[in-house]
Design a protein around this motif. Structure first.
Motif, short mmCIF file in Angstrom:
data_model
loop_
_atom_site.label_atom_id
_atom_site.label_comp_id
_atom_site.label_asym_id
_atom_site.label_seq_id
_atom_site.Cartn_x
_atom_site.Cartn_y
_atom_site.Cartn_z
N SER A 74 45.54 56.58 63.02
CA SER A 74 44.91 57.76 63.70
C SER A 74 43.85 58.00 63.32
CB SER A 74 46.13 58.76 63.57
OG SER A 74 45.97 59.42 62.38
N VAL A 75 43.03 59.00 63.77
CA VAL A 75 41.85 59.50 63.56
C VAL A 75 41.76 60.22 62.05
CG1 VAL A 75 40.67 59.61 65.88
CG2 VAL A 75 41.97 61.75 65.01
N SER B 101 45.61 60.55 69.07
CA SER B 101 45.48 58.96 68.41
C SER B 101 46.54 57.96 68.94
CB SER B 101 45.44 58.88 66.96
OG SER B 101 44.30 59.88 66.39
N VAL B 108 41.68 56.10 71.18
CA VAL B 108 41.81 57.60 70.90
C VAL B 108 41.32 58.42 72.19
CG1 VAL B 108 40.27 59.39 69.87
CG2 VAL B 108 40.99 57.31 68.48
#
Lengths: 179, 179
Positions: A74-75, B101, B108
């Protein structure tokens, strides 16, 4: 095994509406999409984590922990991984600080506000040195990339605000070369 | 010109630390980075713009305007371009609504809150139909992708708030397949 040098020429793939890099030998199309850079303004008490780069570009200059997002994360996980790799630092992500578009180098940079879970930091393979500095100790003239400076100044402008919209590019920087 | 079929095998490039897809014929390395999808919850008065997909995946289902970011544009410009392409709609971006995400598909998604500059909309080549619907008219059972549903519900929860942090993935969806 010895390989030939990659060879591409421009062309418009079937069903597409713009030119892409197409391999001259096979049917591979190299779709170039903007890449995501994930970084953080990470603090321990009143000090900010900065790293002196051990790699090009901008070797020997200072920056925030940041790097290209990998698949499978994930970011937030990516921003934490970069801090671990570059400064052996353990981050707790607090929130999104800013989203920068840097079309000239096809990057979107997502910068987070984060806290260090401990002050234990050490240079990873891509850093010559890492340290925790107060606002007044930031080496502004030796910063590697404009976007790290934007993030630091926008972070500083928050002065304790906890709910805010993410910042964007500062005025006049929409199409500049950043980092 | 007839081309061979692209052929890749896994390998670790010099100086890298993870496996990438490498061409078996030349020195090309196909670095796969997460892709950015840009979309919008776009409104005209109390109505929301939705589009019925004319392409796979999820042909015939409804969604928000959204699509892959191209090089040479900012995130806001990309969200505006997608609305133009899919619904001939002219958007004014108000702010970042959410950042999702979706590691399973290496995406994204950045979703914006936007206003239509006019109610003139029409299906682009990727849409069968476009329309403006009230909250109660949203065809929840015919929505194409979970992430459009997340964005609609988070947008609805704002109830007029103008300053807020961007939303992230709803709880329990961090690693689900979305769109």
């Amino acid at each position: 095994m010895s390989r030939e040098t990659a060879s591409f020429s421009p062309g418009i793939p079937d069903g597409d509406d713009r030119e892409r890099r197409m391999c001259t030998r096979c049917d591979f199309v190299d779709y170039v999409n903007p890449k995501i850079v994930l970084g953080a303004v990470a603090t321990w008490e009143d000090k900010i984590l900065i790293c002196k780069r051990a790699i090009e570009p901008r070797l020997g200059y200072w920056t925030l922990t940041a790097g290209f997002m990998e698949t499978g994360e994930s970011v937030e996980e990516g921003a934490m991984r970069e801090a671990r790799e570059e400064a052996c630092a353990d981050l707790e992500i607090e929130r999104t600080l800013a989203i920068y578009s840097i079309p000239r180098i096809a990057q979107v940079q997502i910068m987070f506000k984060a806290k260090l879970r401990s002050p234990d930091i050490a240079p990873g393979p891509e850093s010559q040195e890492v340290k925790l500095v107060t606002w007044d100790e930031i080496p502004w003239k030796e910063m590697a990339f404009p976007s790290a400076v934007w993030a630091l100044k926008q972070w500083h402008g928050l002065k304790g605000e906890t709910v805010h919209l993410p910042f964007g590019n500062p005025d006049g920087t929409d199409h500049m070369t950043g980092g």
